[in-house]
Scaffold this active site. Structure first.
Site, mmCIF file in Angstrom:
data_model
loop_
_atom_site.group_PDB
_atom_site.id
_atom_site.type_symbol
_atom_site.label_atom_id
_atom_site.label_comp_id
_atom_site.label_asym_id
_atom_site.label_seq_id
_atom_site.Cartn_x
_atom_site.Cartn_y
_atom_site.Cartn_z
ATOM 1 N N LYS A 190 0.822 -1.215 0.000
ATOM 2 C CA LYS A 190 0.000 0.000 0.000
ATOM 3 C C LYS A 190 0.854 1.262 0.000
ATOM 4 C CE LYS A 190 -1.928 -1.353 3.802
ATOM 5 N NZ LYS A 190 -1.243 -2.661 3.925
ATOM 6 N N ASP A 222 0.095 7.684 5.951
ATOM 7 C CA ASP A 222 0.535 6.294 5.889
ATOM 8 C C ASP A 222 0.314 5.569 7.210
ATOM 9 O OD1 ASP A 222 1.713 4.138 4.482
ATOM 10 O OD2 ASP A 222 3.594 4.483 5.539
#
Length: 266
Positions: A70, A124
């Site tokens: 990701k 993140d």
């Protein structure tokens, strides 16, 4: 004055590229059609930010198992966007700070982003940003509320912002209302056998006879874990192949690969 602004743009864009590349140290390899589609959808959002007259704020959540790529995907979108401002917000950059200071840092990133015509902010590992506890529904409500407010706050007129979040705990994010703050959500999966085989063929670390056998053993493997396994196996049985295998002079022996796989599994 125009030259100064251009130099500032060049410096910030270069710094953004360096930061994004740090977040994808292994680069990007093709992982099959599923991952390609996620990337293409994310890049469509970049185009939406660029071209839309009504969407000044676009938000996207990348969710999936830990190590599924990701962060690397978000970094690649940031690099390929060509936007002058791409900024990562992660727990690693705020170690040791209290809640209020963390919130102030996050707010500052969004304030900086609002000074540019096109910008990307990458949140993140959201569960770590929210200080999510491993046991019980414990998290920082202050940081959570700050993020929720920022995800609803449109940039100043004439400015466009894309926010990309990543998480490995989508159920928890849904339970605290974070998922609903993102307009688009994409699942980034672990790799299936055929996708692992595609990656291994590009890396060229096995003989042609061993690639399929290795891929069969790695079904449902997150790509980050795959890289870690290959790095272990590339050391060779006696540690003498660390440079020869990546350079293509030698190949990983399948028996040694199976031994490394057992070490990771257990």
């Amino acid at each position: 004055m125009k030259m100064l602004k251009w130099l500032q743009f060049e410096f910030l864009f270069t710094a953004s590229i360096v930061c994004a590349n740090i977040c994808r140290l292994n680069g990007m390899v093709s992982c099959g059609d599923r991952h390609k589609l996620i990337y293409e959808n994310a890049m469509l959002l970049v185009e939406l930010v660029k071209l839309s007259t009504g969407s000044s704020l676009v938000t996207c959540l990348l969710e999936g198992p830990s190590g599924s790529g990701k962060t690397a995907l978000a970094a690649t979108v940031g690099i390929d966007s060509g936007f002058p401002f791409v900024k990562f917000v992660s727990a690693e950059t705020m170690i040791g700070l209290d809640e209020q200071t963390k919130c102030a840092r996050i707010v500052k990133v969004f304030e900086d982003a609002s000074k540019y015509s096109f910008s990307i902010v990458i949140l993140d590992d959201l569960e770590r940003l929210l200080e999510c506890a491993a046991v019980g529904p414990q998290f920082s409500e202050l940081i959570s509320q700050t993020l929720l407010d920022l995800l609803k706050q449109r940039p100043p007129e004439g400015m466009k912002l894309l926010v990309i979040g990543t998480t490995s705990k989508v159920s928890f994010m849904r339970s605290v209302g974070v998922c609903s703050a993102f307009s688009f959500t994409y699942h980034v999966p672990a790799l299936k056998t055929d996708e692992v085989k595609e990656v291994l063929e590009q890396l060229n670390v096995f003989t042609e006879d061993d690639v399929h056998a290795a891929a069969e053993a790695l079904n449902d493997m997150p790509i980050k874990k795959l890289y870690m396994l290959l790095e272990m196996a590339a050391q060779g049985e006696r540690g003498g192949a660390a440079e020869a295998i990546p350079a293509g002079r030698e190949k990983i022996k399948i028996a040694h690969f199976y031994d490394c796989l057992q070490d990771i599994v257990h």
